[in-house]
Enzyme design. Structure first.
Site, PDB file in Angstrom:
ATOM      1  CB  ALA A   1      -5.558   6.638   6.826  1.00  0.00           C
TER       2      ALA A   1
ATOM      3  CG  HIS B   1      -0.280   5.662   1.375  1.00  0.00           C
ATOM      4  ND1 HIS B   1       1.147   6.401   1.698  1.00  0.00           N
ATOM      5  CD2 HIS B   1      -0.799   5.524   2.410  1.00  0.00           C
ATOM      6  CE1 HIS B   1       1.080   6.489   3.017  1.00  0.00           C
ATOM      7  NE2 HIS B   1       0.064   6.041   3.804  1.00  0.00           N
TER       8      HIS B   1
ATOM      9  CD  GLU C   1       3.508   6.445  -0.765  1.00  0.00           C
ATOM     10  OE1 GLU C   1       2.649   7.342  -0.208  1.00  0.00           O
ATOM     11  OE2 GLU C   1       3.738   5.391  -0.117  1.00  0.00           O
TER      12      GLU C   1
ATOM     13  CG  ASP D   1      -2.132   1.227   1.049  1.00  0.00           C
ATOM     14  OD1 ASP D   1      -2.651   1.335   0.270  1.00  0.00           O
ATOM     15  OD2 ASP D   1      -2.054   1.945   2.198  1.00  0.00           O
TER      16      ASP D   1
HETATM   17  P1  NAD Z   1       3.060   2.365  16.333  1.00  0.00           P
HETATM   18  O1  NAD Z   1       3.946   3.514  16.867  1.00  0.00           O
HETATM   19  O2  NAD Z   1       1.881   2.027  17.258  1.00  0.00           O
HETATM   20  O3  NAD Z   1       3.973   0.980  16.282  1.00  0.00           O
HETATM   21  C1  NAD Z   1       5.216   1.067  15.618  1.00  0.00           C
HETATM   22  C2  NAD Z   1       5.822  -0.202  16.154  1.00  0.00           C
HETATM   23  O4  NAD Z   1       7.022  -0.298  15.545  1.00  0.00           O
HETATM   24  C3  NAD Z   1       6.292   0.245  17.705  1.00  0.00           C
HETATM   25  O5  NAD Z   1       5.719  -1.101  18.437  1.00  0.00           O
HETATM   26  C4  NAD Z   1       7.771  -0.005  17.643  1.00  0.00           C
HETATM   27  O6  NAD Z   1       8.188  -0.331  18.876  1.00  0.00           O
HETATM   28  C5  NAD Z   1       8.198  -0.575  16.442  1.00  0.00           C
HETATM   29  N1  NAD Z   1       9.553  -0.435  16.078  1.00  0.00           N
HETATM   30  C6  NAD Z   1      10.050   0.883  15.932  1.00  0.00           C
HETATM   31  N2  NAD Z   1      11.046   0.585  15.451  1.00  0.00           N
HETATM   32  C7  NAD Z   1      11.471  -0.615  15.411  1.00  0.00           C
HETATM   33  C8  NAD Z   1      12.671  -1.423  14.929  1.00  0.00           C
HETATM   34  N3  NAD Z   1      13.864  -0.954  14.740  1.00  0.00           N
HETATM   35  N4  NAD Z   1      12.481  -2.857  15.092  1.00  0.00           N
HETATM   36  C9  NAD Z   1      11.289  -3.474  15.224  1.00  0.00           C
HETATM   37  N5  NAD Z   1      10.215  -2.732  15.730  1.00  0.00           N
HETATM   38  C10 NAD Z   1      10.256  -1.377  15.623  1.00  0.00           C
HETATM   39  O7  NAD Z   1       2.625   2.870  14.883  1.00  0.00           O
HETATM   40  P2  NAD Z   1       1.278   2.232  14.287  1.00  0.00           P
HETATM   41  O8  NAD Z   1       0.234   3.088  14.473  1.00  0.00           O
HETATM   42  O9  NAD Z   1       1.151   0.867  14.380  1.00  0.00           O
HETATM   43  O10 NAD Z   1       1.810   2.235  12.720  1.00  0.00           O
HETATM   44  C11 NAD Z   1       2.650   1.468  12.179  1.00  0.00           C
HETATM   45  C12 NAD Z   1       2.936   1.922  10.715  1.00  0.00           C
HETATM   46  O11 NAD Z   1       1.768   1.934   9.946  1.00  0.00           O
HETATM   47  C13 NAD Z   1       3.800   3.081  10.647  1.00  0.00           C
HETATM   48  O12 NAD Z   1       4.880   3.049   9.866  1.00  0.00           O
HETATM   49  C14 NAD Z   1       2.842   4.087  10.102  1.00  0.00           C
HETATM   50  O13 NAD Z   1       3.514   5.189   9.286  1.00  0.00           O
HETATM   51  C15 NAD Z   1       2.072   3.125   9.174  1.00  0.00           C
HETATM   52  N6  NAD Z   1       0.826   3.528   8.721  1.00  0.00           N
HETATM   53  C16 NAD Z   1       0.428   3.467   7.457  1.00  0.00           C
HETATM   54  C17 NAD Z   1      -0.887   3.779   6.853  1.00  0.00           C
HETATM   55  C18 NAD Z   1      -1.290   3.750   5.556  1.00  0.00           C
HETATM   56  O14 NAD Z   1      -2.102   4.443   5.172  1.00  0.00           O
HETATM   57  N7  NAD Z   1      -0.734   2.643   4.822  1.00  0.00           N
HETATM   58  C19 NAD Z   1      -1.635   4.493   7.936  1.00  0.00           C
HETATM   59  C20 NAD Z   1      -1.306   4.935   9.139  1.00  0.00           C
HETATM   60  C21 NAD Z   1      -0.171   4.243   9.835  1.00  0.00           C
END
Ligand code: NAD
Length: 312
Positions: free
Chosen positions: A288, A285, A264, A259
């Protein structure tokens, strides 16, 4: 009614946001799609600025906003706001990281089912007027191992939902709470390498940091099981696109669902080639983009502002 502060909403948000703020007495101007020049001209009149990802809140805009007390982003990332410049002036910056958790988790599961079952190919063949029933033998999730890389909000929401499919869930994160593992019936992988070598499907949910940039690269892809699948709904740069293309073309991976992209929209030839592969599913993408997530983000921002500024 007493008029409290002036709020400028620069990008289109669900009406729940302006209507709740107005009901609480805020003076709200909705100027969706305002240009950077117009924003510079008017920002000095406002105490609160609400944006989505379109509006870039630069240091120049922050410096011109001499009454600004808060910048609110309806959405997750703060990369479009100069947070340092805002905080150095005592301006609070807020966002709504929880708004898209369910939306992204559900998209991930939809991609996963589509990918391993090949549903997208069957649908496409019907649209072409074919009845190619014998071509579509897919795989089942039941009994497979799902490797969840990043066990934050979205990683946990995915794990919670896939329990119903009878999958084994393996988790890798820099910090994993034991009670979350127990609650979700998941196991901790001892390392990323351990997770990759044991999973039939790997789904990425880490935040993008210098450590996670290209976390999935030629080396880590080679550790994945032959015939396994990769899903990325986190951030494009977590995966080295060229290496993923090689792993798919060589047949080491059975497929991928994406996604998010390094560019992008994708612009490099290798990105376009990747997306065009028959065993790759790509969405633009949209993680959300559910109505429910937009409403929940709009309400969260309005309630945050009301709680922070409405006099008792
Ligand atoms: P979050 O902060 O709740 O979770 C992220 C996790 O990644 C945390 O538990 C953290 O400890 C872990 N992490 C960070 N660095 C790490 C590493 N080096 N090794 C292992 N784990 C590591 O975030 P979330 O809300 O669950 O979002 C997760 C991802 O989804 C983010 O990249 C966010 O940008 C993305 N996202 C994408 C969309 C989309 O439209 N596709 C929408 C929202 C969020």
């Amino acid at each position: 009614m007493v008029i409290y502060m002036k709020v400028l909403i620069a990008d289109e948000v669900d009406q729940e946001c302006p209507s709740r703020l107005r009901a609480a007495g805020f003076d709200v101007k909705e100027w969706y799609g305002i240009s950077p020049d117009d924003l510079k001209k008017v920002i000095a009149d406002y105490e609160i600025l609400i944006v989505r990802s379109r509006t870039k809140v630069t240091k120049e805009i922050i410096d011109l906003g001499n009454k600004l007390k808060m910048i609110a982003r309806v959405g997750v990332g703060l990369d479009t706001i100069d947070v340092k410049a805002a905080e150095s002036r005592g301006i609070k910056v807020i966002n709504t990281p929880q708004m898209s958790t369910v939306a992204v988790a559900e998209l991930t599961i939809s991609l996963m089912l589509n990918l391993i079952r090949g549903t997208y190919l069957a649908i496409d063949s019907m649209k072409k007027g074919l009845w190619a029933k014998k071509n579509f033998y897919g795989n089942e999730l039941y009994g497979k191992t799902l490797g969840v890389v990043g066990f934050g909000r979205i990683g946990k929401a995915v794990a919670e939902r896939v329990r119903a499919f009878g999958m084994k869930i393996l988790v890798y994160d820099i910090f994993v709470e034991d009670n979350a593992l127990m609650r979700l019936g998941a196991s901790r992988a001892s390392s990323l390498e351990d997770l990759l070598s044991q999973s039939d499907i790997v789904t990425l949910h880490v935040t993008l940091t210098p450590e996670t940039k290209h976390l999935i690269n030629a080396r880590t892809l080679s550790l994945m099981r032959k015939g396994s699948y990769l899903i990325n709904t986190s951030r494009g740069e977590v995966v080295n696109t060229r290496d993923l293309l090689d792993a798919l073309k060589s047949g080491h991976l059975a497929g991928a669902a994406l996604d998010v992209y390094e560019n992008e929209p994708p612009k490099e030839t290798w990105e376009k080639e990747l997306i065009s592969l028959p065993n790759v599913i790509a969405t633009p993408h949209i993680g959300a983009q559910t109505h429910e997530a937009q409403v929940s983000g709009a309400i969260a921002v309005a309630e945050n502002i009301i709680n922070a500024f409405k006099p008792l």
